[in-house]
Design a protein around this motif. Structure first.
Motif, short mmCIF file in Angstrom:
data_model
loop_
_atom_site.label_atom_id
_atom_site.label_comp_id
_atom_site.label_asym_id
_atom_site.label_seq_id
_atom_site.Cartn_x
_atom_site.Cartn_y
_atom_site.Cartn_z
N GLU A 24 0.85 -1.18 0.00
CA GLU A 24 0.00 0.00 0.00
C GLU A 24 0.88 1.23 0.00
O GLU A 24 1.95 1.24 0.61
N GLY A 25 0.42 2.25 -0.69
CA GLY A 25 1.20 3.49 -0.74
C GLY A 25 0.36 4.60 -1.34
O GLY A 25 -0.86 4.50 -1.41
N ILE A 26 1.04 5.64 -1.74
CA ILE A 26 0.38 6.80 -2.34
C ILE A 26 0.71 6.81 -3.83
O ILE A 26 1.88 6.74 -4.21
N PHE A 27 -0.33 6.88 -4.66
CA PHE A 27 -0.17 6.94 -6.12
C PHE A 27 -0.03 8.41 -6.47
O PHE A 27 -0.94 9.19 -6.27
N VAL A 28 1.13 8.80 -6.98
CA VAL A 28 1.42 10.22 -7.13
C VAL A 28 2.35 10.47 -8.32
O VAL A 28 3.06 9.58 -8.76
N LYS A 29 2.34 11.69 -8.82
CA LYS A 29 3.25 12.12 -9.90
C LYS A 29 4.54 12.57 -9.24
O LYS A 29 4.52 13.37 -8.31
N ILE A 30 5.65 12.04 -9.70
CA ILE A 30 6.97 12.40 -9.18
C ILE A 30 7.66 13.29 -10.22
O ILE A 30 7.66 12.95 -11.40
N LYS A 31 8.26 14.37 -9.75
CA LYS A 31 8.94 15.29 -10.65
C LYS A 31 10.01 14.56 -11.47
O LYS A 31 10.79 13.79 -10.92
N GLY A 32 9.99 14.75 -12.78
CA GLY A 32 11.00 14.15 -13.64
C GLY A 32 10.66 12.75 -14.13
O GLY A 32 11.43 12.14 -14.86
N ILE A 33 9.48 12.22 -13.74
CA ILE A 33 9.07 10.88 -14.19
C ILE A 33 7.74 11.03 -14.93
O ILE A 33 6.83 11.67 -14.43
N ARG A 34 7.66 10.44 -16.10
CA ARG A 34 6.48 10.61 -16.94
C ARG A 34 5.22 10.02 -16.32
O ARG A 34 4.19 10.65 -16.25
N SER A 35 5.29 8.76 -15.88
CA SER A 35 4.10 8.10 -15.35
C SER A 35 4.00 8.28 -13.84
O SER A 35 4.99 8.52 -13.16
N ARG A 36 2.78 8.10 -13.31
CA ARG A 36 2.60 8.14 -11.86
C ARG A 36 3.20 6.88 -11.27
O ARG A 36 3.26 5.85 -11.92
N ARG A 37 3.62 6.96 -10.02
CA ARG A 37 4.23 5.83 -9.33
C ARG A 37 3.61 5.68 -7.95
O ARG A 37 3.04 6.62 -7.40
N VAL A 38 3.77 4.48 -7.36
CA VAL A 38 3.33 4.26 -6.00
C VAL A 38 4.52 4.53 -5.07
O VAL A 38 5.62 4.03 -5.31
N VAL A 39 4.27 5.32 -4.03
CA VAL A 39 5.31 5.69 -3.09
C VAL A 39 4.98 5.08 -1.72
O VAL A 39 3.87 5.22 -1.23
N VAL A 40 5.95 4.37 -1.14
CA VAL A 40 5.81 3.84 0.21
C VAL A 40 6.65 4.74 1.11
O VAL A 40 7.84 4.91 0.88
N VAL A 41 5.99 5.32 2.11
CA VAL A 41 6.64 6.34 2.94
C VAL A 41 6.90 5.83 4.35
O VAL A 41 6.05 5.16 4.95
N ILE A 42 8.07 6.16 4.87
CA ILE A 42 8.35 6.02 6.30
C ILE A 42 8.45 7.46 6.77
O ILE A 42 9.44 8.14 6.50
N PRO A 43 7.37 7.97 7.41
CA PRO A 43 7.28 9.40 7.72
C PRO A 43 8.50 9.95 8.43
O PRO A 43 9.01 9.35 9.36
N GLY A 44 8.98 11.09 7.91
CA GLY A 44 10.11 11.77 8.52
C GLY A 44 11.46 11.16 8.22
O GLY A 44 12.49 11.73 8.56
#
Length: 188
Positions: A148-168
């Protein structure tokens, strides 16, 4: 906050501590922890190394100084005394510095993504990403099944990606995921 409260209630619980080993000594810390049979994890990635005009792929730590250690509070206290290069990564709470504890589920998902050692993975510092614009998703099938993660647009990458975060601490951006493998998690 719940993970930290649960942790304080039972000092014998195994938890993931986010730790640092300054001056790029994370692999040395890993070796010392492995010798003591203490579970630990360093996100690794392949980098191209050039030595004497020869290019080789080398597996190296993805984030310098970072190591996650899974153990109990008494064991980490004792271990820190024996392995002086290990330091807590802390956050401030009511004026006190408290060791950062990563919830098991989050850590497992981070490890699932990181262990692929894919050259397409991208590691980001927390300030490098804006997750407010993203959608919570779960990946169904494939290498990252269940993550599970956040589906988001990352600067410099054409397609959206899933990001898994460890806060901080950090975030890992997955390799490209087929859209039919992504399920939106309702914000209930």
């Amino acid at each position: 906050h719940t993970a930290i409260m649960e942790y304080n209630n039972n000092k014998q619980d195994l938890v993931w501590f986010a730790m640092s080993a300054p001056y790029c000594r994370e692999l040395e810390a890993k070796r010392l922890l492995d010798n003591r049979s203490i579970e630990n994890f360093i996100p690794m990635c392949y980098k191209v190394s050039v030595k004497q005009n020869k290019k080789t792929r080398v597996l190296v730590p993805a984030i310098h100084n970072l190591i996650f250690v899974r153990t109990t509070r008494p064991i980490i206290k004792e271990t820190k005394q024996q392995i002086s290069i290990l330091q807590y990564i802390t956050r401030t709470d009511n004026g006190k510095n408290i060791p950062v504890i990563v919830p098991d589920m989050q850590m497992q998902q981070f490890i699932t993504v990181s262990k692929t050692n894919s050259e397409q993975l991208i590691y980001l510092r927390p300030e490098e990403i804006n997750l407010k614009k993203g959608t919570r998703v779960r990946i169904l099938g494939g290498t990252f099944d269940g993550v599970e993660g956040i589906f988001v647009k990352i600067k410099g990458i054409r397609s959206r990606r899933v990001v898994v975060v460890i806060p901080g601490i950090t975030a890992v951006v997955t390799a490209e995921i087929q859209p039919d493998l992504i399920e939106v998690i309702s914000q209930s």
